[in-house]
Design a protein around this motif. Structure first.
Motif, PDB file in Angstrom:
ATOM      1  N   ILE A 242      32.253  48.967  38.592  1.00 27.95           N
ATOM      2  CA  ILE A 242      32.193  47.886  39.580  1.00 27.95           C
ATOM      3  C   ILE A 242      31.008  46.981  39.227  1.00 27.95           C
ATOM      4  O   ILE A 242      29.885  47.449  39.033  1.00 27.95           O
ATOM      5  N   HIS A 246      32.073  42.291  47.522  1.00 23.47           N
ATOM      6  CA  HIS A 246      32.024  41.161  48.465  1.00 23.47           C
ATOM      7  C   HIS A 246      32.717  41.538  49.760  1.00 23.47           C
ATOM      8  O   HIS A 246      33.631  42.378  49.777  1.00 23.47           O
ATOM      9  N   VAL A 254      42.173  36.145  47.039  1.00 30.24           N
ATOM     10  CA  VAL A 254      41.454  36.747  45.919  1.00 30.24           C
ATOM     11  C   VAL A 254      42.181  36.427  44.622  1.00 30.24           C
ATOM     12  O   VAL A 254      43.399  36.629  44.516  1.00 30.24           O
ATOM     13  N   GLY A 255      41.447  35.923  43.623  1.00 31.60           N
ATOM     14  CA  GLY A 255      41.988  35.760  42.282  1.00 31.60           C
ATOM     15  C   GLY A 255      42.774  34.489  42.072  1.00 31.60           C
ATOM     16  O   GLY A 255      43.031  33.714  42.998  1.00 31.60           O
ATOM     17  N   ILE A 268      35.816  44.074  49.163  1.00 27.53           N
ATOM     18  CA  ILE A 268      36.498  44.118  47.870  1.00 27.53           C
ATOM     19  C   ILE A 268      35.486  44.334  46.752  1.00 27.53           C
ATOM     20  O   ILE A 268      34.302  44.013  46.894  1.00 27.53           O
ATOM     21  N   ALA A 269      35.971  44.881  45.637  1.00 25.74           N
ATOM     22  CA  ALA A 269      35.135  45.082  44.453  1.00 25.74           C
ATOM     23  C   ALA A 269      35.740  44.342  43.275  1.00 25.74           C
ATOM     24  O   ALA A 269      36.963  44.268  43.118  1.00 25.74           O
ATOM     25  N   THR A 270      34.878  43.805  42.437  1.00 24.78           N
ATOM     26  CA  THR A 270      35.278  43.209  41.170  1.00 24.78           C
ATOM     27  C   THR A 270      34.894  44.175  40.057  1.00 24.78           C
ATOM     28  O   THR A 270      33.754  44.663  39.999  1.00 24.78           O
ATOM     29  N   GLY A 274      39.921  43.467  32.172  1.00 23.28           N
ATOM     30  CA  GLY A 274      41.048  42.575  32.427  1.00 23.28           C
ATOM     31  C   GLY A 274      42.047  42.601  31.284  1.00 23.28           C
ATOM     32  O   GLY A 274      42.003  43.495  30.433  1.00 23.28           O
ATOM     33  N   SER A 303      42.684  39.004  35.831  1.00 23.74           N
ATOM     34  CA  SER A 303      42.247  37.941  34.944  1.00 23.74           C
ATOM     35  C   SER A 303      41.807  38.514  33.603  1.00 23.74           C
ATOM     36  O   SER A 303      41.934  39.708  33.358  1.00 23.74           O
ATOM     37  N   MET A 306      38.270  40.490  34.270  1.00 20.48           N
ATOM     38  CA  MET A 306      37.978  41.141  35.544  1.00 20.48           C
ATOM     39  C   MET A 306      39.248  41.389  36.346  1.00 20.48           C
ATOM     40  O   MET A 306      40.261  40.732  36.121  1.00 20.48           O
ATOM     41  N   LEU A 307      39.145  42.308  37.273  1.00 22.78           N
ATOM     42  CA  LEU A 307      40.180  42.513  38.281  1.00 22.78           C
ATOM     43  C   LEU A 307      39.500  42.926  39.577  1.00 22.78           C
ATOM     44  O   LEU A 307      38.305  43.229  39.600  1.00 22.78           O
ATOM     45  N   ASN A 308      40.272  42.915  40.659  1.00 24.61           N
ATOM     46  CA  ASN A 308      39.722  43.226  41.973  1.00 24.61           C
ATOM     47  C   ASN A 308      40.492  44.354  42.641  1.00 24.61           C
ATOM     48  O   ASN A 308      41.700  44.516  42.421  1.00 24.61           O
TER      49      ASN A 308
END
Length: 365
Positions: A242, A246, A254-255, A268-270, A274, A303, A306-308
């Motif tokens: 992580i 946020h 998101v995204g 949420i976590a990023t 990706g 992306s 990154m992802l969430n």
């Protein structure tokens, strides 16, 4: 600070999966398929865990890489040679070539060194191989060459992983009848037809040589049977961490494309991984991701870097926590299903910027 995305490769699990495949094959030779960079696991590192086994790769270039790294196992090249030059390299490196077309026989006419070959029979896959009526002539032509030693005959199943068994049984019967029609010309030859699915599901396909692939890496070849139920151990654990957390409000998105919208205030976590690392861009919202001791759902569009994920039911998660994208807690097969693909694509698609870290190597034991 080093980017945290990494693929841990459990070589003990790999060896255990190979031993399972070998035990299922009985007295048949068990050829380990390690093409496509060892299904994304590292072709040279994987090969060195099986010092006594015959290996199979897709192309001569992969075999050259193995020889350069000191691997001296017997190596079968499944696509055969693409040119006379490659055929000569194969002979110099003591490779075994699959012969699937007449032009490959012509290539061998100019090769002075001895070379071992297999003849591929097309029984219905309709990619490579001689039609059954042409096999006898191909064998005669090869045996007429001073350089070629025919080791065996092979075919490849198109539908061995499916619940409907009719096509596989038809291909198996055609392969068997073709071999029988050769009479004495087939005496002493190795016969190979079984991939991972056939090795697990069709004892009659084992003959005296099998060639497991994806099962060696802990993935099930069947959509309807889990790897765990087959006794397979996951070899790759794709992990990251992580990088940010946020709190977002109701109706915030998101995204890219705003494909996920919060129905309530949400934590949420990023995560630092990706599709540029090989995680599938088309993974569905809700695809399982493992953090700490539980699954959390993927949210938003993946992306490049990154992802969430939704942390609503993981209040203790914090920046820096390890995230498993697939491995021992989340099956790569499950992620593949959520992404509309197969595990083969995910494993081979882990990109070069993700370092591989090898655990439990024979050299360490």
């Amino acid at each position: 600070m080093t980017r945290p995305a990494v693929a841990f490769i459990d070589l003990e699990a790999f060896r255990a999966n190979y031993q399972l495949a070998a035990s299922l094959s009985g007295d048949a030779q068990c050829v380990a398929v390690i093409k496509a960079n060892g299904y994304g696991h590292g072709i040279c590192e994987i090969a060195k865990e099986l010092p006594l086994s015959t290996l199979a790769v897709a192309c001569v270039d992969e075999a050259v890489q193995l020889r350069a790294s000191g691997v001296d196992n017997p190596i079968v090249v499944l696509e055969g040679a693409f040119s006379v030059e490659e055929a000569r390299i194969a002979a110099d490196l003591k490779l075994q070539l699959i012969i699937h077309a007449g032009y490959q026989i012509e290539q061998l006419e100019t090769v002075a060194a001895d070379i071992d070959v297999w003849v591929k029979i097309n029984t219905g896959m309709n990619r490579l191989g001689f039609a059954p009526p042409a096999v006898s002539q191909a064998l005669s032509m090869l045996r007429g060459l001073s350089s070629a030693q025919v080791l065996g005959l092979m075919t490849h199943f198109a539908c061995a992983d499916e619940i409907d068994t009719s096509e596989t049984k038809r291909q198996l019967a055609l392969f068997s009848s073709t071999v029988k029609s050769l009479g004495n010309a087939a005496d002493g030859l190795l016969l190979t037809a079984a991939n991972s699915a056939a090795l697990l599901a069709y004892n009659a396909s084992h003959f005296n040589s099998v060639r497991p692939g994806v099962m060696l890496y802990g993935s099930s070849p069947f959509a309807h049977r889990s790897s765990e139920s087959l006794g397979l151990k996951p070899v790759m654990s794709l992990e990251s961490r992580i990088m940010a957390i946020h709190e977002i409000e109701t109706d915030e998105c998101v995204g890219y494309g705003g494909t996920w919208r919060a129905s309530r205030a949400t934590r949420i976590a990023t995560v630092a991984i990706g599709y540029g690392d090989g995680y599938p861009r088309h993974a569905e919202i809700g695809t399982p991701v493992w953090i700490g001791d539980r699954v959390v759902p993927l949210i938003g569009r993946v992306s490049m870097d990154m992802l969430n994920v939704d942390l609503s039911f993981h209040p203790d998660a914090k920046v820096g926590d390890v995230v498993e994208l697939w491995g021992k807690n989340v099956s790569v097969d499950e992620v593949a299903k959520s992404s509309g693909t197969i595990s083969y694509e995910l494993l081979t698609g882990v990109t070069a910027r993700v370092p591989r870290q090898y655990l439990n190597s024979l050299s360490e034991l």
